[in-house]
Design an enzyme around this catalytic site. Sequence first.
Site, PDB file in Angstrom:
ATOM      1  N   ASN A   9       0.856  -1.190   0.000  1.00 39.26           N
ATOM      2  CA  ASN A   9       0.000   0.000   0.000  1.00 39.26           C
ATOM      3  C   ASN A   9       0.891   1.238   0.000  1.00 39.26           C
ATOM      4  O   ASN A   9       1.505   1.563   1.011  1.00 39.26           O
ATOM      5  CB  ASN A   9      -0.907  -0.019   1.236  1.00 39.26           C
ATOM      6  CG  ASN A   9      -1.763   1.230   1.348  1.00 39.26           C
ATOM      7  OD1 ASN A   9      -1.904   1.988   0.402  1.00 39.26           O
ATOM      8  ND2 ASN A   9      -2.334   1.446   2.528  1.00 39.26           N
ATOM      9  N   TRP A  10       0.945   1.913  -1.140  1.00 38.05           N
ATOM     10  CA  TRP A  10       1.831   3.069  -1.275  1.00 38.05           C
ATOM     11  C   TRP A  10       1.253   4.323  -0.628  1.00 38.05           C
ATOM     12  O   TRP A  10       1.928   5.352  -0.551  1.00 38.05           O
ATOM     13  CB  TRP A  10       2.129   3.343  -2.753  1.00 38.05           C
ATOM     14  CG  TRP A  10       2.872   2.234  -3.439  1.00 38.05           C
ATOM     15  CD1 TRP A  10       3.286   1.041  -2.885  1.00 38.05           C
ATOM     16  CD2 TRP A  10       3.287   2.195  -4.814  1.00 38.05           C
ATOM     17  NE1 TRP A  10       3.922   0.272  -3.833  1.00 38.05           N
ATOM     18  CE2 TRP A  10       3.939   0.951  -5.027  1.00 38.05           C
ATOM     19  CE3 TRP A  10       3.157   3.072  -5.881  1.00 38.05           C
ATOM     20  CZ2 TRP A  10       4.465   0.581  -6.271  1.00 38.05           C
ATOM     21  CZ3 TRP A  10       3.683   2.711  -7.109  1.00 38.05           C
ATOM     22  CH2 TRP A  10       4.337   1.487  -7.304  1.00 38.05           C
ATOM     23  N   LYS A  11       0.019   4.264  -0.207  1.00 41.92           N
ATOM     24  CA  LYS A  11      -0.648   5.394   0.447  1.00 41.92           C
ATOM     25  C   LYS A  11      -0.546   6.655  -0.430  1.00 41.92           C
ATOM     26  O   LYS A  11      -0.623   6.565  -1.655  1.00 41.92           O
ATOM     27  CB  LYS A  11      -0.106   5.599   1.865  1.00 41.92           C
ATOM     28  CG  LYS A  11      -0.214   4.317   2.701  1.00 41.92           C
ATOM     29  CD  LYS A  11       0.045   4.527   4.154  1.00 41.92           C
ATOM     30  CE  LYS A  11      -0.120   3.205   4.910  1.00 41.92           C
ATOM     31  NZ  LYS A  11       0.018   3.389   6.360  1.00 41.92           N
ATOM     32  N   HIS A  95      -9.422   0.880   5.104  1.00 46.48           N
ATOM     33  CA  HIS A  95      -8.129   1.075   5.754  1.00 46.48           C
ATOM     34  C   HIS A  95      -8.307   2.017   6.945  1.00 46.48           C
ATOM     35  O   HIS A  95      -9.111   2.950   6.908  1.00 46.48           O
ATOM     36  CB  HIS A  95      -7.110   1.652   4.769  1.00 46.48           C
ATOM     37  CG  HIS A  95      -5.718   1.670   5.304  1.00 46.48           C
ATOM     38  ND1 HIS A  95      -5.270   2.644   6.170  1.00 46.48           N
ATOM     39  CD2 HIS A  95      -4.681   0.809   5.128  1.00 46.48           C
ATOM     40  CE1 HIS A  95      -4.014   2.390   6.498  1.00 46.48           C
ATOM     41  NE2 HIS A  95      -3.631   1.283   5.878  1.00 46.48           N
ATOM     42  N   GLU A 167      -5.112  -5.093  10.622  1.00 52.27           N
ATOM     43  CA  GLU A 167      -4.088  -4.066  10.829  1.00 52.27           C
ATOM     44  C   GLU A 167      -4.361  -3.342  12.138  1.00 52.27           C
ATOM     45  O   GLU A 167      -5.218  -2.458  12.188  1.00 52.27           O
ATOM     46  CB  GLU A 167      -4.052  -3.094   9.649  1.00 52.27           C
ATOM     47  CG  GLU A 167      -5.424  -2.733   9.040  1.00 52.27           C
ATOM     48  CD  GLU A 167      -5.436  -1.363   8.393  1.00 52.27           C
ATOM     49  OE1 GLU A 167      -4.418  -0.979   7.836  1.00 52.27           O
ATOM     50  OE2 GLU A 167      -6.476  -0.682   8.482  1.00 52.27           O
TER      51      GLU A 167
END
Length: 251
Positions: A9-11, A95, A167
């Site tokens: 996940n590169w955000k 997320h 998470e």
Amino acid sequence: MRRPMVAGNWKMHGTRASVAELTKGLSNLALPSGVEVAVFPPALFINQVIDGLAGKEITVGAQNSAVQPEQGALTGEVAPEQLVEAGCKLVLIGHSERRQIIGETDEVLNRKFAAAQAKGLKPVLCIGETLEEREAGKTLEVVGRQLSSIIEAFGVKAFADAVIAYEPVWAIGTGLTATPQQAQDVHAAIRGQLAAEDAEVAAKVQLLYGGSVKAANAAELFGMPDIDGGLIGGASLNADEFGAICRAAGN
């Protein structure tokens, strides 16, 4: 047998130049054949990444999608059908940064989950507790509620075509990591909750751990029986580090 999965996940990171460099690094990696590898770039760079990874066994996904399946009058959003046309196969739903900072509720996330599946986009449902909730002993209650929201709306079989990422919010970007046993305990509870509804779905669904996963701790985490891989944040922005995590999953 569940196939291991490592998802980056590169955000909200990247420029055209840095994304080109990272994509080139990923395309040069020797990845283990038994591991499903995916990356989630910012929406602006999805096409660039798909083009840069052409011919490589890396799936590209989106970090977010709209509450409705089709394009339409919804300013600022991207519809699942548009993401599919662009070449996305996966989408992150729920997320913690979107739950905590943007304020997305379970109701909104249910709509996003259903809209994605309606267009053949596989949701990666993210669930997890804050530090306060963990310290209050509410981890399983919180995670169970987030999971139940989907089950009550669509039935447990919705997870036959979805991935779940646990998470713990307190371990994201903090350098803190749940111990392998702490993570396994929650993963086992998640699989147990699904199994109470449908044992076959529970046995097949991939459960990923996300929360400061690095090459140094990946093998120990992935060695746990109910941890099928990882949702990787910061470490996925370095191709070599990400490759090492993928190899750990392959072992």
